[in-house]
Enzyme design. Structure first.
Site, PDB file in Angstrom:
ATOM      1  N   HIS A   1       0.850  -1.370  -0.009  1.00 25.44           N
ATOM      2  CA  HIS A   1      -0.071   0.091   0.110  1.00 25.44           C
ATOM      3  C   HIS A   1       0.869   1.524  -0.020  1.00 25.44           C
ATOM      4  O   HIS A   1       1.936   1.284   0.491  1.00 25.44           O
ATOM      5  CB  HIS A   1      -0.785   0.026   1.115  1.00 25.44           C
ATOM      6  CG  HIS A   1      -0.367  -0.258   2.532  1.00 25.44           C
ATOM      7  ND1 HIS A   1      -0.097  -1.522   2.771  1.00 25.44           N
ATOM      8  CD2 HIS A   1       0.121   0.477   3.483  1.00 25.44           C
ATOM      9  CE1 HIS A   1       0.479  -1.535   4.311  1.00 25.44           C
ATOM     10  NE2 HIS A   1       0.585  -0.346   4.291  1.00 25.44           N
TER      11      HIS A   1
ATOM     12  N   CYS B   1       0.000  -4.546  17.996  1.00 21.02           N
ATOM     13  CA  CYS B   1       1.171  -4.084  16.989  1.00 21.02           C
ATOM     14  C   CYS B   1       1.175  -2.695  16.923  1.00 21.02           C
ATOM     15  O   CYS B   1       0.360  -2.011  17.336  1.00 21.02           O
ATOM     16  CB  CYS B   1       1.009  -4.782  15.597  1.00 21.02           C
ATOM     17  SG  CYS B   1      -0.389  -4.000  14.768  1.00 21.02           S
TER      18      CYS B   1
END
Length: 647
Positions: free
Chosen positions: A67, A174
């Site tokens: 991305h 995360c």
């Protein structure tokens, strides 16, 4: 979320053959450019490549999600390619991953925190379902794959293993708080079902804490798994459980193995007769509840803990600029706009004057309502600066932001199609508008007047008033030696410092030495009336006192609180009154002997002599009282013993 709204059949390519990751990315970027989604094909390609350098975009099970966020993107979109021959060279979390499905996300810069995260989390959620992923991979034509994107299939059925009646808790987190947090959670739950183990995962992601472990689960669990790449929030909740810690990506590769390891640890601990740590009972109500008073107190202390480094950094930078200007006779340079010394002065001043209150408000709000409250909390702090309400405004703004976001999170939950939109748009925008408006237009003037009045009161204190204030601060510091009353005094002094009055903190810092010095003096001078344990404590406390640590005196105080507390309070009140009366200031948090060079209000030598001399004089008063009260106690005990023998 309808995926079809962000792509089209022309952006989908099936059964492609690529020799490298770069070739695949260039192909998909070109597709996006041809579809009119990009301002600049080359600029967007560079953005994707830069992102690839940060961390792997290959996952496991044949999936890759590259991305790019760039101004070169006209509107959010994604392009898809399925591969006829898997790519084995794509850097992936799972080293054995062979990429068969590539989805390239193109996101405008302005939508980096909203569309990007909601689209990424939606794709991760859907592609975690093997049936859905296989449906996409088996699509023979572009149009068929496009039609299958939003096909609603039944949830994948996972074959359940034989029940073991074991319960494993897990925390996943995360840095971004999106893809890996949820993928790891899915993998652990799925593996748990196959092994017949109940796995309950708490996600500590971009939305804060989701599916928080209840007291019942914490009490029932056999072990806990931390699959994280960041610090676990409230980790102390799990101190009674055996732990397995892994990177957040580990469950994607070997979730069953990790659960097996946790079960083995639990079994090992059980066979040894305990966890090796104190067991904590979590019986009672199922949901975590905190009293309003405790939540406010924790919020204030959290906010203060986050501004301390800012005050230290800003104060020391400003002090360095002042010291350089005075010692090197650079006063003109110090006042010349744009000069290196002026810039250094501005750096310290900005840290203290501009950042301090927003950071205080933001982390007070964070303490109450987690990550979603940070934006509104910062906004509340900025509003407090704009209306001139200072530290008091920042505290009120932080509390308002925290409780409004707590209400908003309860009233509007981030579920379903609009989960990403709610978390990354609604919470911060609505929170900022509501809390900012309340601060600016409702409580602004009263708070500003109150803050101004407090500052005028502090600045105008002299003579008897200053003595009384200093004595009260001194008494509070030594009353419970680091307990709630001491913390209340600390909060007041930090607030005064943040508002530009440095006298209360200088008083606080000087008084922190009194209890330690007095105990050392008393146990050295009157050895026969103190126990061996008390004399050992006395040998150490003076050194802790030099560093401004009061807690070393607690064991001594606990032995005889009725006599020790009044003795320490009396001497501390004397010290506080002296420092406050002479208007000695300290603009950097800290305490003990290390503060001598940073004192203000008088020339350095005079300020240091008054400040340290006040601590020594207060310690002498407390020492005399400690010795006298101990002698009286001993005499009373002796008389009682004599009366008992005579009887």
């Amino acid at each position: 979320m309808l995926l079809k709204n962000l792509t089209s059949p022309t952006l989908i390519s099936t059964k492609q053959v690529f020799e490298s990751k770069d070739e695949a990315i260039k192909f998909l970027v070109q597709k996006l450019a041809q579809a009119g989604k990009l301002h600049s094909e080359n600029e967007f390609y560079q953005a994707v490549i830069e992102r690839e350098k940060l961390s792997p975009t290959g996952f496991e099970g044949g999936l890759a999600l590259p991305h790019g966020k760039s101004k070169a993107v006209k509107e959010a979109a994604f392009a898809v390619a399925t591969l006829q021959k898997p790519l084995k060279t794509w850097e992936s979390i799972d080293p054995n991953n062979q990429v068969e499905l590539i989805i390239l996300l193109a996101i405008p810069d302005a939508e980096a925190g909203s569309t990007h995260l909601s689209l990424l989390s939606e794709l991760v959620k859907r592609l975690s379902n093997e049936e859905y992923k296989n449906l996409i991979l088996r699509s023979d034509t572009n149009l068929e794959l496009f039609d299958n994107l939003d096909r609603q299939d039944k949830e994948e059925k996972v074959p359940e293993g034989k029940k073991t009646f074991k319960t494993i808790l897990a925390v996943t987190a995360c840095p971004a708080g999106i893809a890996h947090t949820y993928m790891a959670a899915e993998a652990l739950v799925k593996a748990g079902k196959e092994l017949g183990v109940d796995v309950f995962v708490e996600k500590q992601g971009a939305n804060g804490i989701e599916d928080r472990h209840t007291k019942g689960l914490l009490n029932k669990a056999d072990a806990v798994i931390f699959s994280v790449d960041v610090a676990v929030k409230n980790e102390e909740r799990y101190r009674h459980l055996p732990k397995v810690k892994t990177p957040v990506a580990a469950p994607l590769k070997n979730a069953k193995g990790i659960i097996a390891q946790a079960l083995e640890k639990a079994e090992s601990v059980t066979s040894k007769g305990g966890s090796g740590e104190e067991h904590v009972s979590y019986e009672g109500e199922e949901e975590e509840t905190t009293s309003f008073k405790t939540e406010i107190k924790d919020s204030i202390l959290t906010g203060i803990s986050y501004i301390i480094p800012i005050i230290v950094a800003g104060g020391m930078t400003l002090a360095a600029a002042v010291l350089l200007s005075q010692t090197l006779d650079l006063q003109e340079l110090y006042n010349t706009e744009g000069s290196w010394l002026w810039l250094l002065r501005q750096l310290g001043g900005t840290l203290l004057g501009t950042l301090l209150v927003p950071i205080l408000a933001a982390y007070m709000a964070y303490s109450i309502a987690d990550k979603p409250a940070l934006g509104p909390g910062f906004a509340a702090g900025v509003a407090a600066n704009l209306i001139g309400s200072g530290f008091l405004g920042g505290m009120l703004g932080g509390i308002l932001a925290g409780y409004f976001l707590k209400f908003l999170k309860h009233a509007v939950k981030p579920k379903g199609t609009f989960a990403g939109f709610i978390s990354f748009w609604l919470y911060p925008v609505v929170g900022t508008l509501v809390v900012g408006s309340v601060m600016l237009f409702v409580v602004g003037k009263p708070l500003a007047l109150l803050n101004e009045g407090l500052l005028d009161w502090l600045q105008g204190m002299s003579g008897t008033n200053a003595i009384v204030l200093g004595a009260i601060i001194g008494a509070m510091v030594s009353f419970d030696l680091g307990g709630p009353i001491n913390k209340a005094a600390y909060t007041f002094c930090i607030g005064a410092m943040a508002s530009g009055n440095f006298i209360p903190y200088a008083t606080f810092a000087s008084v922190k030495m009194v209890s330690a010095f007095s105990i050392t003096g008393a146990t050295l001078i009157d050895k026969k009336n103190f126990t061996k344990q008390e004399k050992e404590i006395g040998k150490q406390t003076w050194l802790l006192g030099l560093a401004g640590i009061t807690e070393g005196a607690i064991p001594f105080m606990m032995n005889d609180p009725i006599r020790v507390i009044p003795s320490l309070v009396a001497g501390s009140a004397v010290t506080g009154a002296i420092v406050s009366y002479f208007n000695i200031g300290l603009n950097v948090p800290g305490a003990g002997i290390f503060s001598l060079a940073l004192l203000q209000g008088k020339p350095m030598l005079i300020a240091g002599s008054i400040w340290l001399g006040a601590a020594v004089l207060g310690a002498f008063v407390s020492m005399v009282l400690l010795i006298l009260t101990r002698k009286i106690k001993k005499e009373n005990e002796k008389n009682k013993k004599s009366s008992s023998v005579a009887a």
